[in-house]
Scaffold this motif. Structure first.
Motif, PDB file in Angstrom:
ATOM      1  N   THR A 105       0.856  -1.187   0.000  1.00 37.80           N
ATOM      2  CA  THR A 105       0.000   0.000   0.000  1.00 37.80           C
ATOM      3  C   THR A 105       0.890   1.234   0.000  1.00 37.80           C
ATOM      4  OG1 THR A 105      -1.716  -1.140   1.264  1.00 37.80           O
ATOM      5  CG2 THR A 105      -1.800   1.260   1.225  1.00 37.80           C
ATOM      6  N   THR A 106       0.590   2.177  -0.880  1.00 37.08           N
ATOM      7  CA  THR A 106       1.361   3.418  -0.926  1.00 37.08           C
ATOM      8  C   THR A 106       0.950   4.323   0.218  1.00 37.08           C
ATOM      9  OG1 THR A 106       1.604   3.301  -3.324  1.00 37.08           O
ATOM     10  CG2 THR A 106       1.903   5.467  -2.308  1.00 37.08           C
ATOM     11  N   VAL A 119       6.000   2.935  -4.247  1.00 35.09           N
ATOM     12  CA  VAL A 119       5.061   2.212  -5.118  1.00 35.09           C
ATOM     13  C   VAL A 119       5.703   0.912  -5.589  1.00 35.09           C
ATOM     14  CG1 VAL A 119       3.905   4.319  -5.919  1.00 35.09           C
ATOM     15  CG2 VAL A 119       5.884   3.444  -7.169  1.00 35.09           C
ATOM     16  N   ALA A 131      -2.625   5.266  -7.223  1.00 37.86           N
ATOM     17  CA  ALA A 131      -2.164   4.918  -5.873  1.00 37.86           C
ATOM     18  C   ALA A 131      -1.584   6.134  -5.165  1.00 37.86           C
ATOM     19  CB  ALA A 131      -1.130   3.799  -5.953  1.00 37.86           C
TER      20      ALA A 131
END
Length: 245
Positions: A105-106, A119, A131
């Motif tokens: 998860t960014t 990323v 994202a």
């Protein structure tokens, strides 16, 4: 946007628009945006009928126009790529995109004057931008939830009222609002602005707890807590569009 060919006046304000014809519509549609007022009408409806409908919707159109003016000009088109500049509390930060195989998860972190966005290396450009955009929105909202109550407490003490409940919301057309129960809702994008402008919006909404409408009493209260509020309004008008993405 089609060049406006019609004008309707309401209380000293003008609504300018052109009538765009289409065979795919059976009713009139009115849209208000950053680029003005757009009126779509059936190809077989005469102008007089269309103008009558727009006239009846005039007060609604004016409210929409005022809401867009509050945020200033046209929003900046963001790419959400490395090197772009974003603001927090009026200070400029450069976005730094870092490929990280563990970044499921960014999540944005601030380091100095950089906003770091990890990323996954194999993300497509479109998914990477999505994202990063989502991560920035979460980061800004979290910061707004930290900062806004702090500023509201200081302003409430100056006004001599209890600190109002503060809600951070996603409002595309307003910086803030105050309901009849004294609850203040603030646009998370406002946290990009300098503290002086954040304070102005909070003070404006807090004064509505004392006076719901923009009466003389309202403006006197605002001037008491913030004598230079007019210059802050102009500054927010000048900067506001750059925060609207």
């Amino acid at each position: 946007m089609t060049t406006p060919t019609h004008e309707l006046g309401f209380g000293g304000e003008l609504i300018r628009f052109a009538i765009e014809r289409t065979t795919r519509r059976k009713t009139v549609s009115i849209a208000v945006g950053y680029d003005g007022v757009r009126v779509l009408a059936p190809s077989d409806m005469d102008d007089a009928h269309v103008l009558d409908i727009v006239c009846k919707k005039g007060p609604w159109v004016l409210r929409k126009q005022a809401a867009y003016r509050e945020l200033g000009g046209t929003p900046i088109q963001r790419e959400f790529v490395g090197g772009e500049t974003f603001h927090y509390l009026g200070r400029a930060y450069r976005l730094r995109v870092v490929q990280d195989a563990d970044a499921i998860t960014t999540r944005i972190t601030a380091r100095g004057t950089a906003l770091i966005a990890p990323v996954l290396p194999d993300l497509s450009p479109m998914l990477r931008r999505a994202a990063i955009r989502s991560a920035l929105r979460h980061w800004y909202r979290d910061k707004a939830k930290e900062r806004f109550p702090e500023r509201a407490k200081i302003i409430a003490e100056t006004l001599g009222i209890p600190r109002p409940p503060i809600y951070v919301v996603d409002q595309s057309k307003r910086w803030g609002s105050c309901d009849a129960r004294g609850r203040i809702r603030l646009n998370w994008r406002l946290v990009m602005a300098p503290v002086s402008l954040i304070d102005y919006v909070i003070a404006h909404e807090a004064c509505h707890i004392l006076e719901h409408n923009h009466t003389r009493r309202f403006w006197r209260s605002l001037e008491t807590v913030m004598p230079d509020y007019e210059s802050r309004i102009h500054e927010l008008d000048r900067r506001g569009f750059s925060y609207a993405w």
